[in-house]
Design an enzyme around this catalytic site. Structure first.
Site, PDB file in Angstrom:
ATOM      1  N   ASP A  84       0.845  -1.194   0.000  1.00 41.15           N
ATOM      2  CA  ASP A  84       0.000   0.000   0.000  1.00 41.15           C
ATOM      3  C   ASP A  84       0.886   1.253   0.000  1.00 41.15           C
ATOM      4  O   ASP A  84       1.777   1.381   0.843  1.00 41.15           O
ATOM      5  CB  ASP A  84      -0.876  -0.045   1.267  1.00 41.15           C
ATOM      6  CG  ASP A  84      -1.960   1.002   1.279  1.00 41.15           C
ATOM      7  OD1 ASP A  84      -2.405   1.418   0.191  1.00 41.15           O
ATOM      8  OD2 ASP A  84      -2.382   1.401   2.388  1.00 41.15           O
ATOM      9  N   HIS A  85       0.653   2.158  -0.924  1.00 41.31           N
ATOM     10  CA  HIS A  85       1.421   3.410  -1.019  1.00 41.31           C
ATOM     11  C   HIS A  85       2.932   3.175  -1.008  1.00 41.31           C
ATOM     12  O   HIS A  85       3.661   3.746  -0.178  1.00 41.31           O
ATOM     13  CB  HIS A  85       1.051   4.385   0.108  1.00 41.31           C
ATOM     14  CG  HIS A  85      -0.338   4.893  -0.027  1.00 41.31           C
ATOM     15  ND1 HIS A  85      -0.696   5.858  -0.930  1.00 41.31           N
ATOM     16  CD2 HIS A  85      -1.472   4.525   0.596  1.00 41.31           C
ATOM     17  CE1 HIS A  85      -1.995   6.079  -0.846  1.00 41.31           C
ATOM     18  NE2 HIS A  85      -2.492   5.278   0.068  1.00 41.31           N
TER      19      HIS A  85
HETATM   20  P1  13P Z   1      -8.532   4.520   5.870  1.00 43.08           P
HETATM   21  O1  13P Z   1      -7.466   4.373   6.891  1.00 43.08           O
HETATM   22  O2  13P Z   1      -9.142   5.861   5.883  1.00 43.08           O
HETATM   23  O3  13P Z   1      -9.550   3.429   5.969  1.00 43.08           O
HETATM   24  O4  13P Z   1      -7.841   4.402   4.439  1.00 43.08           O
HETATM   25  C1  13P Z   1      -7.179   3.230   4.080  1.00 43.08           C
HETATM   26  C2  13P Z   1      -6.417   3.394   2.823  1.00 43.08           C
HETATM   27  O5  13P Z   1      -6.787   4.105   1.927  1.00 43.08           O
HETATM   28  C3  13P Z   1      -5.181   2.617   2.685  1.00 43.08           C
HETATM   29  O6  13P Z   1      -4.486   2.955   1.539  1.00 43.08           O
END
Ligand code: 13P
Length: 287
Positions: A84-85
């Site tokens: 993620d990211h």
């Molecule tokens: P939230 O933490 O707002 O649920 O977002 C999660 C997210 O977008 C992870 O990339």
């Protein structure tokens, strides 16, 4: 089955539902998400931020844990391990660790640099049979120390990135990581609609899934969102479940201090949140 996110998202676009990306933090989290996906016969994407990967001692540990757990728990639904990211370097580490999917977040680079770096990673992912998500227009809020303002993406820039052959595209549409402030203006469906018109049936990703009202989630899915990320909401449910157990003094009764008992209410609470999300996103029974 552990696989890339490509097929599950293509099916989601055709079936007008979204696959949940649930971020994981430890063994309990992973077990809760896998068991819930299996119970509901739903595909799922396990999101791992660079910070969570580091916390779990590295991406190799995460990948090995997920693989072993899927075997032991006899998980047969489609599951992806997804960065993620990711930074460029983080993406390379996950590719080496055997993840089935990555997100390269080049949204803070000028668009030409984002395009160039995304293109290089697309080529590697193609070769490895992995899926790749890219981002245009930063998502607001704070995640693992990365702070974004929550801008709306430029649809033409989205098209440039989508045309590189990424499997999914995260575009800022006023969404924010973490809790939404009281004065939040809501998602920009105008932006989402414009992006979808230019990118066709490319699966779109909605980050910041925590706290978006149900009707907005449904409308976003209608406009081409096929993956929705949820992180904070599971953290809040886990914390609330654990707090209740301790405030009721259960850790002081008998062997209530046993970590398997102490962490159970929080783990059950994560399972309930994941159930609610999968039902809302429409992925139940779609494995
Ligand atoms: P939230 O933490 O707002 O649920 O977002 C999660 C997210 O977008 C992870 O990339």
């Amino acid at each position: 089955m552990l696989e890339s996110a490509k097929d599950m998202l293509e099916k989601a676009v055709k079936g007008h539902y979204a696959v949940a990306q649930i971020n994981i933090n430890n063994l309990e989290w992973t077990k809760a998400v896998l068991l819930t996906a299996q119970e509901l016969n739903s595909p799922v994407i396990l999101g791992v931020s660079e910070g969570a990967g580091k916390y779990m001692t590295g991406f190799k540990t995460v990948q090995a844990m997920v693989e072993a757990m899927m075997g032991e728990l006899k998980i047969t639904v489609p599951v992806a391990t997804h960065l993620d990211h990711g930074s460029y370097e983080g993406c390379l580490k996950c590719i080496e660790a055997g993840f089935t999917s990555i997100m390269f977040d080049g949204s803070h680079y000028p668009i030409d640099e984002n395009v160039a770096k995304t293109k290089e990673l697309v080529a590697i992912c193609r070769e490895k049979g992995m899926s790749i998500e890219a981002e245009v227009g930063s998502i607001g809020g704070e995640e693992d120390g990365v702070i974004g303002r929550g801008e709306c993406a430029d649809p033409n820039e989205c098209k440039r990135i989508a045309d590189l052959g990424v499997d999914m595209l995260a575009a800022g549409i006023g969404n924010i990581h973490g809790k939404y402030p009281a004065n939040w203006e809501g998602l920009s469906f105008e932006t989402l609609d414009a992006i979808q018109k230019l990118t066709g049936d490319k699966p779109l990703v909605l980050h910041g899934g925590t706290g978006i009202p149900d009707d907005m989630i449904k409308k976003a899915i209608d406009l081409g969102v096929a993956k929705i990320n949820v992180n904070t909401e599971c953290q809040l449910s886990f914390a609330a479940g654990t707090r209740k157990y301790i405030e009721e003094g259960k850790d002081l009764e008998g062997k209530g201090y046993d970590p398997r008992k102490l962490l159970k209410p929080g783990t059950d609470a994560i399972m309930q949140t994941v159930r609610e999300k999968m039902e809302l996103f429409g992925s139940v029974g779609k494995a």
